[in-house]
Design a protein around this motif. Structure first.
Motif, PDB file in Angstrom:
ATOM      1  N   SER A   1      -6.701   2.046  -6.637  1.00 21.13           N
ATOM      2  CA  SER A   1      -6.684   3.079  -5.803  1.00 21.13           C
ATOM      3  C   SER A   1      -8.155   3.042  -5.320  1.00 21.13           C
TER       4      SER A   1
ATOM      5  N   THR B   1     -10.740   5.040  -2.462  1.00 18.24           N
ATOM      6  CA  THR B   1     -11.206   6.405  -1.727  1.00 18.24           C
ATOM      7  C   THR B   1     -12.223   6.105  -0.791  1.00 18.24           C
TER       8      THR B   1
ATOM      9  N   LYS C   1      -3.397   3.793  -2.279  1.00 24.25           N
ATOM     10  CA  LYS C   1      -3.196   2.898  -3.343  1.00 24.25           C
ATOM     11  C   LYS C   1      -2.751   1.533  -3.178  1.00 24.25           C
TER      12      LYS C   1
ATOM     13  N   GLY D   1      -9.655   8.696  -9.996  1.00 29.51           N
ATOM     14  CA  GLY D   1      -8.984   7.865  -8.858  1.00 29.51           C
ATOM     15  C   GLY D   1      -8.588   8.868  -7.967  1.00 29.51           C
ATOM     16  N   ALA D   2      -7.499   8.779  -7.447  1.00 21.98           N
ATOM     17  CA  ALA D   2      -6.879   9.661  -6.430  1.00 21.98           C
ATOM     18  C   ALA D   2      -6.770  11.288  -6.549  1.00 21.98           C
TER      19      ALA D   2
ATOM     20  N   THR E   1      -1.482   8.611  -1.199  1.00 21.87           N
ATOM     21  CA  THR E   1      -1.362   9.388  -2.104  1.00 21.87           C
ATOM     22  C   THR E   1      -1.371  10.857  -1.417  1.00 21.87           C
TER      23      THR E   1
ATOM     24  N   THR F   1      -7.559   8.734  -0.101  1.00 20.89           N
ATOM     25  CA  THR F   1      -7.346   7.730  -0.916  1.00 20.89           C
ATOM     26  C   THR F   1      -6.031   6.826  -0.866  1.00 20.89           C
TER      27      THR F   1
ATOM     28  N   ASP G   1       0.960   8.654  -8.271  1.00 17.20           N
ATOM     29  CA  ASP G   1      -0.046   9.088  -6.975  1.00 17.20           C
ATOM     30  C   ASP G   1      -1.407   8.362  -6.931  1.00 17.20           C
ATOM     31  N   GLY G   2      -1.656   7.311  -7.802  1.00 16.57           N
ATOM     32  CA  GLY G   2      -2.987   6.547  -7.738  1.00 16.57           C
ATOM     33  C   GLY G   2      -4.114   7.178  -8.641  1.00 16.57           C
TER      34      GLY G   2
ATOM     35  N   THR H   1       0.883  -1.174   0.105  1.00 15.79           N
ATOM     36  CA  THR H   1       0.021  -0.054  -0.034  1.00 15.79           C
ATOM     37  C   THR H   1       0.969   1.285  -0.072  1.00 15.79           C
TER      38      THR H   1
END
Length: 187
Positions: A62, A64, A15, A154-155, A8, A13, A134-135, A5
């Motif tokens: 990712s 959230t 990743k 995503g992130a 981010t 979030t 950064d995911g 893991t």
């Protein structure tokens, strides 16, 4: 199987890196539980109740968390679902129904084709690899009267630093290389 893991820039979030390919090509963003119907994995993650977004990248997922969720409680459940999915060799997507809906397509002015090609190339080669770390992902949507419209996934979606990334990073880059660009906006 070990799933790593990473944090981010978006504190909501995380990743998850399963150590194998998640998507062979492209990315996929699930912003609602209804969108997750296409993927058993995304559906299982949303079923946890505290998840408000799932994003599949080339070699990561990712996730959230919703407002008020605590990652120390949610993370073991997410890891368990991911372990079961990847170690079981389950499919990432369900077969598409016949006659599915058409994908959303942006309509650009054909006279701007050279400018749009330059913008897309810069996004593909310089922006997307950085935000994938950064995911997240950033997808070109359209170009209109000097303005570039991008979709953040995503992130990147909802990240507190996304505005700074968009304006100070992406907008500066595009304006430098493509003088016809006057602004960059998230859709």
């Amino acid at each position: 199987m070990l799933i790593e893991t990473e944090t981010t820039p978006n504190p909501s979030t995380l990743k998850f890196l399963p150590g194998r390919a998640v998507m062979e090509g492209g990315t996929r963003d699930f912003a609602t539980p209804e969108e997750a119907d296409a993927s058993p994995l995304a559906e299982a993650l949303f079923a946890l109740g505290d998840v408000e977004g799932v994003f599949f990248g080339r070699d990561f997922v990712s996730v959230t968390a919703g407002p008020g969720s605590n990652w120390s409680n949610l993370k073991p459940d997410v890891l368990s679902i991911l372990l079961d999915h990847f170690s079981g060799g389950m499919p990432l997507f369900r077969p598409a129904p016949a006659g599915g809906s058409a994908a959303e397509v942006s309509v650009d002015d054909p006279a701007d084709a050279d400018i749009i090609d330059q913008i897309k190339d810069l996004i593909e080669t310089r922006v997307r690899p950085a935000v994938a770390n950064d995911g997240g992902d950033i997808i070109y949507q359209s170009f209109n009267k000097g303005n570039v419209y991008l979709k953040m996934q995503g992130a990147c979606a909802g990240c507190p630093s996304s505005t700074a990334t968009l304006k100070q990073g992406i907008e500066s880059l595009l304006k430098h290389y493509v003088p016809e660009v006057t602004g960059v906006f998230a859709v």
